[in-house]
Design a protein around this motif. Structure first.
Motif, mmCIF file in Angstrom:
data_model
loop_
_atom_site.group_PDB
_atom_site.id
_atom_site.type_symbol
_atom_site.label_atom_id
_atom_site.label_comp_id
_atom_site.label_asym_id
_atom_site.label_seq_id
_atom_site.Cartn_x
_atom_site.Cartn_y
_atom_site.Cartn_z
ATOM 1 N N GLU A 61 -0.385 7.092 -8.482
ATOM 2 C CA GLU A 61 0.871 6.318 -8.487
ATOM 3 C C GLU A 61 1.195 5.002 -7.624
ATOM 4 N N ARG A 62 0.252 4.770 -6.525
ATOM 5 C CA ARG A 62 0.337 3.732 -5.920
ATOM 6 C C ARG A 62 -0.779 3.689 -4.821
ATOM 7 N N TYR A 63 -0.949 2.441 -4.282
ATOM 8 C CA TYR A 63 -2.061 2.350 -3.421
ATOM 9 C C TYR A 63 -1.183 1.894 -2.167
ATOM 10 N N ASP A 65 1.398 0.359 0.096
ATOM 11 C CA ASP A 65 2.719 0.323 -0.429
ATOM 12 C C ASP A 65 2.970 -0.299 -1.984
ATOM 13 N N LEU A 66 1.771 -0.299 -2.714
ATOM 14 C CA LEU A 66 1.823 -1.110 -4.037
ATOM 15 C C LEU A 66 2.183 0.101 -5.042
ATOM 16 N N VAL A 67 3.229 0.153 -5.684
ATOM 17 C CA VAL A 67 3.556 1.078 -6.774
ATOM 18 C C VAL A 67 2.849 0.601 -8.107
ATOM 19 N N LEU A 68 2.154 1.501 -8.780
ATOM 20 C CA LEU A 68 1.270 1.189 -9.864
ATOM 21 C C LEU A 68 2.161 1.539 -11.105
ATOM 22 N N SER A 125 6.826 -4.791 -5.623
ATOM 23 C CA SER A 125 5.725 -4.718 -6.311
ATOM 24 C C SER A 125 5.576 -5.857 -7.496
ATOM 25 N N ALA A 133 -5.198 -3.251 -7.990
ATOM 26 C CA ALA A 133 -5.310 -1.843 -8.132
ATOM 27 C C ALA A 133 -6.432 -1.312 -8.266
#
Length: 394
Positions: A61-63, A65-68, A125, A133
């Protein structure tokens, strides 16, 4: 110049998840679009070829702070498959690059936030974070690049990946394309009047347009020297020839004479050293739109003499729909499998083939007769790319 080999494949599409499901789906030659389950998709024909719910990756779902979004999750899943398939061990991180082609990126995530509200506070994001990602997942410290020139994006991305290897900038590139459901993409096709009300019907006399699909096709590309040194378990194909052109004829319509797509095809074939009699299969762009199919058919007849029983075409979009920026990558996965298995799968049966599209669309599996496969991808703005794959043993 380093030869560029495809040593790993990963795929998720309307046919399911994984290489076996993909090939089984190609061999079955049956599929149908469905209505998108989105109450906010307010358009005349909200149809698409969706990844089955059971096969959608639930994460990551994220890496950090990056929401995927859905696009990134599809890309990470297909990349993980490709890396496992290649049997990659430890590769110095600075010698690994990532190149992803995508037309919409994670725009679906932003559409959800716009409609339902962001679930909570947090850093912004970006839409085009798909390559980041995948790079974060693999720990790739080489170039991490997203290519986004519409429906040819992953074809250009694979070209750039090959250049990174040939120039010595990378030993391994995780490359391909990913595209996920997006209201923007569907609305674009609807507003252009380019949606078929039944299914995607390339080269069919009664086609009315294309239909959007989603999925990801990912590859591990390696220099031949690197693959030999690590004793790679297999090589599916060599990426042997690349041709680019741009006709800049119209924002959305193809140039009707086909002069520039002819140039790209011939450039790719010449770079690969492929004579027209050695091409065993073509995976065309073949969107199901009226002019695109007609022009591409005429050019293929000129370049390859593809008449009614000469070179078989494998019309992938008839099975998966038009997967936008991922289309060329998924077509390249199909072409690599065709070369590796030495078999051209059956095409989805057309109702009545357009007499203006004089191409060979076999509806039964055929043994591959040549050493090369040609993949075409075209995009808005006249961005044209052709790729030639060669059987790996040559």
């Amino acid at each position: 110049m380093n030869d560029v080999l495809i040593t790993g494949l990963g795929v998720i599409s309307h046919l399911g998840s994984g290489l076996d499901a993909f090939w089984q789906g190609l061999s079955a030659a049956q599929s149908a679009p469905s209505r998108v389950p989105d109450p906010d998709a307010r358009m005349d024909l909200p149809l698409m070829y969706a990844v089955p719910e059971a096969d959608l990756p639930r994460g990551p779902e994220r890496y950090g702070d990056l929401v995927l979004g859905r696009g990134s999750r599809l890309a990470v899943e297909a990349a993980a498959q490709a890396v496992a398939d290649a049997g990659l061990g430890d590769v110095p991180p600075h010698r690994v690059a990532v190149v992803i082609g995508t037309g919409m990126g994670d725009s679906g995530l932003h559409e959800e936030w716009r409609t339902a509200g962001r679930p909570g506070p947090g850093p912004w994001s970006p839409v085009f974070s798909v390559a980041s990602a995948v790079g974060s997942w693999f720990g790739a410290e080489g170039a991490n690049s997203s290519v986004s020139n519409a429906c040819a994006a992953s074809g250009f991305g694979l070209s750039l990946a090959a250049d990174l290897i040939r120039s010595g900038e990378a030993d391994v590139v995780v490359a391909g394309g990913a595209e996920a459901y997006s209201r923007v993409a569907l609305a674009c096709f609807n507003r252009l009047g380019a949606i078929d009300p039944e299914r995607c019907r390339p080269f069919d006399r009664h086609r009315k347009g294309t239909l959007f699909g989603e999925g990801a096709g990912m590859m591990v590309l390696e220099s031949a020297a690197h693959a030999r040194a690590r004793h790679a378990p297999r090589s599916y194909a060599k990426l042997a020839g690349i041709g680019w052109s741009c006709d800049a004829h119209h924002a959305t319509a193809p140039e009707p004479t086909g002069v520039q797509i002819t140039r790209a095809m011939r450039q790719a074939l010449a770079e690969a050293g492929a004579g027209r009699e050695e091409v065993g299969c073509v995976v065309p762009h073949g969107t199901g739109t009226e002019l695109n199919d007609t022009v591409e058919s005429q050019v293929l007849n000129t370049v390859l003499d593809t008449g009614p029983d000469r070179v078989p075409l494998y019309s992938l979009k008839a099975l998966l729909g038009h997967t936008g920026g991922a289309a060329a990558a998924l077509a390249t996965v199909a072409a690599a499998q065709i070369l590796y298995r030495r078999t051209v799968p059956p095409n989805v049966v057309t109702g009545e083939q357009d007499p203006e599209c004089k191409v060979f669309l076999p509806t039964a599996a055929l043994p591959l007769a040549g050493r090369f496969a040609l993949v075409n991808a075209y995009a808005f703005g006249g961005n044209n790319v052709s790729l030639v794959l060669q059987e790996a043993g040559v």
